[in-house]
Design an enzyme around this catalytic site. Structure first.
Site, PDB file in Angstrom:
ATOM      1  N   ARG A 156       7.950 -23.734  63.672  1.00 49.87           N
ATOM      2  CA  ARG A 156       8.308 -25.039  64.271  1.00 49.87           C
ATOM      3  C   ARG A 156       7.183 -26.067  64.205  1.00 49.87           C
ATOM      4  NH1 ARG A 156      10.447 -21.606  68.394  1.00 49.87           N
ATOM      5  NH2 ARG A 156      12.588 -21.089  67.855  1.00 49.87           N
ATOM      6  N   LYS A 178       6.690 -38.620  55.419  1.00 46.96           N
ATOM      7  CA  LYS A 178       8.010 -38.206  54.911  1.00 46.96           C
ATOM      8  C   LYS A 178       7.815 -36.944  54.080  1.00 46.96           C
ATOM      9  CE  LYS A 178      10.782 -42.352  54.301  1.00 46.96           C
ATOM     10  NZ  LYS A 178      11.554 -43.083  53.279  1.00 46.96           N
ATOM     11  N   GLU A 220       4.422 -47.484  41.978  1.00 50.48           N
ATOM     12  CA  GLU A 220       4.412 -47.594  43.445  1.00 50.48           C
ATOM     13  C   GLU A 220       3.360 -48.610  43.911  1.00 50.48           C
ATOM     14  OE1 GLU A 220       6.809 -46.112  45.119  1.00 50.48           O
ATOM     15  OE2 GLU A 220       7.176 -44.077  44.377  1.00 50.48           O
ATOM     16  N   LYS A 262       1.046 -49.783  53.360  1.00 52.52           N
ATOM     17  CA  LYS A 262       1.925 -48.712  53.838  1.00 52.52           C
ATOM     18  C   LYS A 262       1.634 -48.418  55.311  1.00 52.52           C
ATOM     19  CE  LYS A 262       4.397 -44.598  52.900  1.00 52.52           C
ATOM     20  NZ  LYS A 262       4.863 -43.607  51.956  1.00 52.52           N
ATOM     21  N   GLU A 272      11.898 -45.026  59.827  1.00 51.00           N
ATOM     22  CA  GLU A 272      12.780 -45.829  58.988  1.00 51.00           C
ATOM     23  C   GLU A 272      14.046 -46.283  59.707  1.00 51.00           C
ATOM     24  OE1 GLU A 272      12.571 -44.734  54.870  1.00 51.00           O
ATOM     25  OE2 GLU A 272      14.510 -45.647  54.466  1.00 51.00           O
ATOM     26  N   ARG A 276      10.765 -49.968  57.428  1.00 55.79           N
ATOM     27  CA  ARG A 276      10.212 -49.007  56.457  1.00 55.79           C
ATOM     28  C   ARG A 276      11.066 -48.893  55.199  1.00 55.79           C
ATOM     29  NH1 ARG A 276       7.330 -43.110  57.488  1.00 55.79           N
ATOM     30  NH2 ARG A 276       7.037 -42.686  55.278  1.00 55.79           N
ATOM     31  N   ASN A 280      11.413 -48.638  49.853  1.00 60.04           N
ATOM     32  CA  ASN A 280      12.354 -48.065  48.889  1.00 60.04           C
ATOM     33  C   ASN A 280      12.786 -49.068  47.832  1.00 60.04           C
ATOM     34  OD1 ASN A 280      13.070 -45.259  49.292  1.00 60.04           O
ATOM     35  ND2 ASN A 280      13.539 -45.924  51.367  1.00 60.04           N
ATOM     36  N   HIS A 283      14.114 -47.937  44.502  1.00 58.77           N
ATOM     37  CA  HIS A 283      14.381 -46.498  44.603  1.00 58.77           C
ATOM     38  C   HIS A 283      15.859 -46.151  44.565  1.00 58.77           C
ATOM     39  CE1 HIS A 283      10.160 -46.303  45.497  1.00 58.77           C
ATOM     40  NE2 HIS A 283      10.180 -45.011  45.717  1.00 58.77           N
ATOM     41  N   HIS A 287      16.374 -43.417  42.024  1.00 57.10           N
ATOM     42  CA  HIS A 287      16.827 -42.066  42.380  1.00 57.10           C
ATOM     43  C   HIS A 287      18.080 -41.687  41.584  1.00 57.10           C
ATOM     44  CE1 HIS A 287      14.679 -41.944  46.573  1.00 57.10           C
ATOM     45  NE2 HIS A 287      13.867 -41.694  45.578  1.00 57.10           N
ATOM     46  N   HIS A 300       9.340 -39.724  38.694  1.00 56.88           N
ATOM     47  CA  HIS A 300       9.764 -40.551  39.832  1.00 56.88           C
ATOM     48  C   HIS A 300       9.302 -42.007  39.644  1.00 56.88           C
ATOM     49  CE1 HIS A 300      10.666 -41.759  43.926  1.00 56.88           C
ATOM     50  NE2 HIS A 300       9.434 -42.195  44.043  1.00 56.88           N
TER      51      HIS A 300
END
Ligand SMILES: NC(=O)c1ccc[n+]([C@@H]2O[C@H](COP(=O)([O-])OP(=O)(O)OC[C@H]3O[C@@H](n4cnc5c(N)ncnc54)[C@H](O)[C@@H]3O)[C@@H](O)[C@H]2O)c1
Ligand SMILES: [Zn+2]
Length: 401
Positions: A156, A178, A220, A262, A272, A276, A280, A283, A287, A300
């Protein structure tokens, strides 16, 4: 004697007896960080942490001082980085932890999945690692995302540290918490928000980075300009050749400014809920390209580069920006060595296939795709767009048969 052992038939390797390499002299433990190390702070209350940016950080014992105490440090890396840097990190960590182990994953986006994640858990459990074990992600975004997710879920939650080795990971993926793995039906669909204790961006590690990966990282870096900082965009335009030549000063500035932007975004919206999402930019299309081509075929950063061209064209068609900015961005992405034309994802209904893939994007709500668009220079917004308009953009931007 090197007691590293190959212990797994599926690519894992972890040290059973710690490593035997020499430890630094005791004086070195109290040495300061190397000169010219920059620090950017992620401010998230009791989850705040520093990003160290500079040269010589990997081997400096001071870099690793002040982390949570534990009996074991567990390095997670891949088959490419293991022979390059793992032993050096083991040596640097040895003064701080009684045992240092390393698990080696197969390399590549195609391995960012449950099976590979399980190799980390296998190694941790086989080693009887307790809940204080500190994980160290030594690698690019793939290793970082998987190690972070493993750290979030092992017992955990155990502490972890990011040691990003690609430009992309130093300017983006190692920062902000993330973590995720891919699902065959969608990119980064299974994961958690989980912040590291420290991010160490040693610019020297980028020396071995292949040129194609450097370009992917630049996608990026470029991203931060149109969404947040046009002065930075101007700077990238005038320093792109230096960046492509891996000039240390240029890389240092690019990493630091990217991390600052960032950090500013993440501090306002860690999970997000709103702002935030601007990170993206490019993206949603990107993606779709990555998933549609099969993970690993397009990097990517390549998907993001091309996706930014598509998102900028969409912004223009929505009347939000003029053609000049779209052309400047397209030219910069091209100069950076990134694709500016999308691949064909279907022979019969290409735009339809893009739309189908984009509907599983995490920003989609009730099947409605939402895009990050440029809402004027240096400003981004989250918007829906009519399918017909998106189809036009895809048709414009894709290679024809
Ligand atoms: N968590 C986030 O916020 C976030 C943000 C952006 C991207 N990502 C994820 O990051 C991943 C992409 O990361 P990436 O571009 O770093 O790819 P990557 O981790 O696959 O690394 C690229 C390649 O370069 C090799 N490599 C890495 N460092 C090297 C070095 N110093 N010298 C030589 N070779 C080196 C790797 O072994 C790999 O083959 C994607 O999965 C993406 O989804 C996550
Ligand atoms: Zn990205």
């Amino acid at each position: 004697m090197d007691k590293r052992l190959v212990t797994s038939a599926v690519g894992g390797r972890f040290t059973l007896d710690g490593m035997q390499a020499p430890s630094p002299k005791p004086d070195a433990l109290f040495a300061p960080l190397p000169d010219a190390t920059a620090e950017v702070r992620i401010s998230l209350g009791d989850r705040s942490y520093p990003i160290l940016i500079g040269s010589g950080l990997l081997d400096s014992p001071a870099t690793w001082a002040g982390l949570p105490k534990a009996s074991t440090a567990f390095i997670v890396t891949n088959t490419t980085l293991d022979p390059l840097y793992a032993l050096r990190l083991e040596v640097a960590l040895k003064p701080h932890y009684p045992a240092v182990r390393t698990v080696v994953l197969p390399d590549g986006e195609a391995h960012k999945n449950w099976q590979t994640l399980n190799l980390i858990f296998d190694a941790l459990l086989a080693n009887e690692s307790d809940r204080k074990t500190v994980l160290f992600a030594l690698g690019g975004g793939v290793v970082g995302d998987m190690t972070g997710f493993a750290a979030a879920s092992y017992m955990r939650g155990v502490p972890f540290v990011q040691v990003p080795t690609t430009l992309l990971a130093q300017v983006d993926s190692s920062v902000g918490g993330k973590t995720a793995i891919n699902h065959p039906l969608g990119k980064n669909m299974i994961g958690a928000f989980y912040q590291p204790h420290l991010v160490v961006c040693d610019l020297d590690l980028l020396e071995t980075l292949p040129k194609r990966e450097l370009s992917a990282g630049l996608a990026e870096v470029i991203k931060y300009g149109p969404i947040a900082d046009m002065a930075f965009f101007d700077w990238i335009e005038s320093h792109l050749d230096a960046l492509l030549a891996s000039d240390p000063a240029a890389l240092a500035h690019a990493v630091q400014r990217s991390c600052e932007i960032k950090a500013w975004v993440v501090a306002q919206d860690e999970r997000e809920g709103g702002l935030r999402a601007i990170l993206n930019f490019g993206h949603t299309f990107g993606h779709a390209i990555e998933a549609g081509m099969g993970y690993g075929a397009w990097l990517h950063g390549e998907g993001v580069g091309c996706g930014m061209v598509m998102a900028a064209r969409l912004s223009q068609r929505m009347g939000l920006v003029d053609a000049t900015l779209v052309q400047r961005l397209t030219r910069l992405i091209h100069r950076a060595g990134l694709p500016i034309q999308g691949p064909l994802l279907s022979e019969t209904d290409n735009a339809g296939r893009y739309l189908e893939l984009m509907r599983v994007d995490k920003k989609a709500e009730a099947g409605e795709i939402r895009f990050i668009v440029i809402d004027g220079p240096g400003r981004a917004a989250l918007r829906t767009a009519p399918d017909a308009l998106v189809r036009e953009v895809i048709d414009d931007c894709c290679l024809s048969g």
